[in-house]
Design a protein around this motif. Sequence first.
Motif, PDB file in Angstrom:
ATOM      1  N   UNK A 192      32.562  18.367  68.661  1.00 15.60           N
ATOM      2  CA  UNK A 192      33.579  17.329  68.796  1.00 15.60           C
ATOM      3  C   UNK A 192      34.742  17.795  69.669  1.00 15.60           C
ATOM      4  N   UNK A 193      35.218  16.889  70.494  1.00 15.49           N
ATOM      5  CA  UNK A 193      36.441  17.088  71.256  1.00 15.49           C
ATOM      6  C   UNK A 193      37.323  15.874  71.001  1.00 15.49           C
ATOM      7  N   UNK A 194      38.569  15.962  71.375  1.00 14.83           N
ATOM      8  CA  UNK A 194      39.470  14.815  71.204  1.00 14.83           C
ATOM      9  C   UNK A 194      38.927  13.605  71.957  1.00 14.83           C
ATOM     10  N   UNK A 195      38.430  13.828  73.149  1.00 17.91           N
ATOM     11  CA  UNK A 195      37.909  12.716  73.946  1.00 17.91           C
ATOM     12  C   UNK A 195      36.680  12.083  73.291  1.00 17.91           C
ATOM     13  N   UNK A 196      35.774  12.916  72.759  1.00 17.90           N
ATOM     14  CA  UNK A 196      34.568  12.375  72.123  1.00 17.90           C
ATOM     15  C   UNK A 196      34.894  11.627  70.834  1.00 17.90           C
ATOM     16  N   UNK A 197      35.851  12.124  70.079  1.00 26.26           N
ATOM     17  CA  UNK A 197      36.270  11.420  68.871  1.00 26.26           C
ATOM     18  C   UNK A 197      36.894  10.079  69.226  1.00 26.26           C
ATOM     19  N   UNK A 198      37.765  10.072  70.227  1.00 27.96           N
ATOM     20  CA  UNK A 198      38.417   8.837  70.660  1.00 27.96           C
ATOM     21  C   UNK A 198      37.380   7.837  71.172  1.00 27.96           C
ATOM     22  N   UNK A 199      36.406   8.314  71.912  1.00 35.74           N
ATOM     23  CA  UNK A 199      35.346   7.434  72.405  1.00 35.74           C
ATOM     24  C   UNK A 199      34.561   6.833  71.247  1.00 35.74           C
ATOM     25  N   UNK A 200      34.224   7.658  70.247  1.00 38.04           N
ATOM     26  CA  UNK A 200      33.470   7.169  69.088  1.00 38.04           C
ATOM     27  C   UNK A 200      34.270   6.116  68.323  1.00 38.04           C
ATOM     28  N   UNK A 201      35.568   6.323  68.179  1.00 33.78           N
ATOM     29  CA  UNK A 201      36.409   5.344  67.498  1.00 33.78           C
ATOM     30  C   UNK A 201      36.453   4.027  68.260  1.00 33.78           C
ATOM     31  N   UNK A 202      36.510   4.108  69.577  1.00 39.14           N
ATOM     32  CA  UNK A 202      36.518   2.887  70.389  1.00 39.14           C
ATOM     33  C   UNK A 202      35.200   2.129  70.250  1.00 39.14           C
ATOM     34  N   UNK A 203      34.105   2.868  70.293  1.00 42.17           N
ATOM     35  CA  UNK A 203      32.790   2.240  70.173  1.00 42.17           C
ATOM     36  C   UNK A 203      32.636   1.564  68.803  1.00 42.17           C
ATOM     37  N   UNK A 204      32.999   2.287  67.761  1.00 43.91           N
ATOM     38  CA  UNK A 204      32.872   1.730  66.406  1.00 43.91           C
ATOM     39  C   UNK A 204      33.798   0.518  66.226  1.00 43.91           C
ATOM     40  N   UNK A 205      35.008   0.631  66.723  1.00 46.68           N
ATOM     41  CA  UNK A 205      35.944  -0.486  66.602  1.00 46.68           C
ATOM     42  C   UNK A 205      35.459  -1.730  67.325  1.00 46.68           C
ATOM     43  N   UNK A 206      34.921  -1.548  68.519  1.00 52.97           N
ATOM     44  CA  UNK A 206      34.436  -2.710  69.275  1.00 52.97           C
ATOM     45  C   UNK A 206      33.224  -3.343  68.606  1.00 52.97           C
ATOM     46  N   UNK A 207      32.386  -2.514  67.970  1.00 48.13           N
ATOM     47  CA  UNK A 207      31.230  -3.066  67.252  1.00 48.13           C
ATOM     48  C   UNK A 207      31.685  -3.912  66.069  1.00 48.13           C
ATOM     49  N   UNK A 208      32.647  -3.418  65.307  1.00 40.36           N
ATOM     50  CA  UNK A 208      33.130  -4.169  64.145  1.00 40.36           C
ATOM     51  C   UNK A 208      33.802  -5.474  64.571  1.00 40.36           C
ATOM     52  N   UNK A 209      34.560  -5.436  65.646  1.00 46.67           N
ATOM     53  CA  UNK A 209      35.174  -6.662  66.162  1.00 46.67           C
ATOM     54  C   UNK A 209      34.097  -7.654  66.587  1.00 46.67           C
ATOM     55  N   UNK A 210      33.044  -7.137  67.219  1.00 50.30           N
ATOM     56  CA  UNK A 210      31.938  -7.996  67.655  1.00 50.30           C
ATOM     57  C   UNK A 210      31.245  -8.642  66.459  1.00 50.30           C
ATOM     58  N   UNK A 211      31.050  -7.877  65.402  1.00 50.85           N
ATOM     59  CA  UNK A 211      30.395  -8.401  64.196  1.00 50.85           C
ATOM     60  C   UNK A 211      31.161  -9.583  63.613  1.00 50.85           C
TER      61      UNK A 211
ATOM     62  N   UNK B 220      30.289 -10.441  71.737  1.00 52.27           N
ATOM     63  CA  UNK B 220      30.161  -9.022  72.084  1.00 52.27           C
ATOM     64  C   UNK B 220      31.393  -8.457  72.787  1.00 52.27           C
ATOM     65  N   UNK B 221      31.950  -7.425  72.188  1.00 49.39           N
ATOM     66  CA  UNK B 221      33.051  -6.668  72.775  1.00 49.39           C
ATOM     67  C   UNK B 221      32.589  -5.223  72.870  1.00 49.39           C
ATOM     68  N   UNK B 222      32.765  -4.585  74.004  1.00 54.82           N
ATOM     69  CA  UNK B 222      32.288  -3.211  74.172  1.00 54.82           C
ATOM     70  C   UNK B 222      33.388  -2.337  74.750  1.00 54.82           C
ATOM     71  N   UNK B 223      33.831  -1.369  73.953  1.00 57.15           N
ATOM     72  CA  UNK B 223      34.769  -0.356  74.428  1.00 57.15           C
ATOM     73  C   UNK B 223      34.077   1.000  74.383  1.00 57.15           C
TER      74      UNK B 223
END
Length: 343
Positions: A16-35, A40-43
């Motif tokens: 894990x790096x700060x960038x990878x954690x931030x990317x994972x949070x963006x991906x998960x957040x966009x999926x939940x918003x899409x649900x 479809x929202x993709x970050x």
Amino acid sequence: MGYFNWNDSINFLGKLTIRRVWNALKVYGSYQISRFSKKPVQWGFPISISFEPTTSCNLRCPECPSGLRAFTRPTGMLQKDFFRETIDDIHKDLLYLIFYFQGEPYLNPDFLEMVKYAHDKGIYTATSTNAHYLTDEKARKTVESGLDRLIISIDGTTQDVYQQYRVGGKLDKVLEGARNIVKWKKELNSKTPFIFFQFLVVKPNEHQIEEVKKLGAEIGVDQVRFKTAQVYDYENDPHNLIPENNKYSRYKKDRDGKMQVKSGLTNRCWKLWHANVITWDGLVVPCCFDKDAMHQLGNLKNQSFRQIWNNDNYRQFRKELMTSRKNIDICANCSEGLSVWLD
């Protein structure tokens, strides 16, 4: 991504790096918003990617397009220069790299060199093999490559049972390969790769579940896991593979006695937000169920990965998933939402 034990978890978290954690949070957040929004929202960019080393295979497994030689797409080998260019473009966001889609990875002569390249970029690496090519020399090079996870397919504890699914395979070669890997981990004082015995539970081998646990312990693999089998024609089951023990089946009978996928088909799919698959020749496809690359979302020989990930094809596919997933052919046999790994 399956399950981790404590040592494997520490190894994974070390990537894990700060960038990878931030990317994972963006991906998960966009999926939940899409649900919740049904749009479809993709970050961000993929957390996990499967890269195909080759479509070639030495076995003839009855539910595998590679084994059956049933592809409409060409057979070939992933080229290391192309692989490096792609990894250079995405490695800062990418956390998990699976060197597998179709075929036997060790048939690609540059396979372990590519593993080492990804390892040096700080990516968690995994592969799945039938273990027929894990010679003493290849086993040592595998450990030295930095591969984090090695899944060894062992679908029987006796040759007569093993060969019913792994057609053309030799169980003694699999066991020899596993022992070679265990030996070199000890010789090189390495914690990796984490070694799985993967037991694909089908009707011919379901009586050997307890036996494979003992065999794994005897050889010294880190874990034995049981996986449910995908059967393309599950309504008829022509190869008689669906196990009698319902726990180990992806399918169940409805009230009319007709087989259906246990998980059902909801209009959502986490895979399309956090992962994807790249074929040996650069085609980007939605997931591992598109084995013949019929849903091509882009071609890395023509566009960069970052361009493809948010292009019109991807947006349209995600939209279709959220409105009428049942009409997408590769989703018909999908196990997303069903735990296919069992203790």
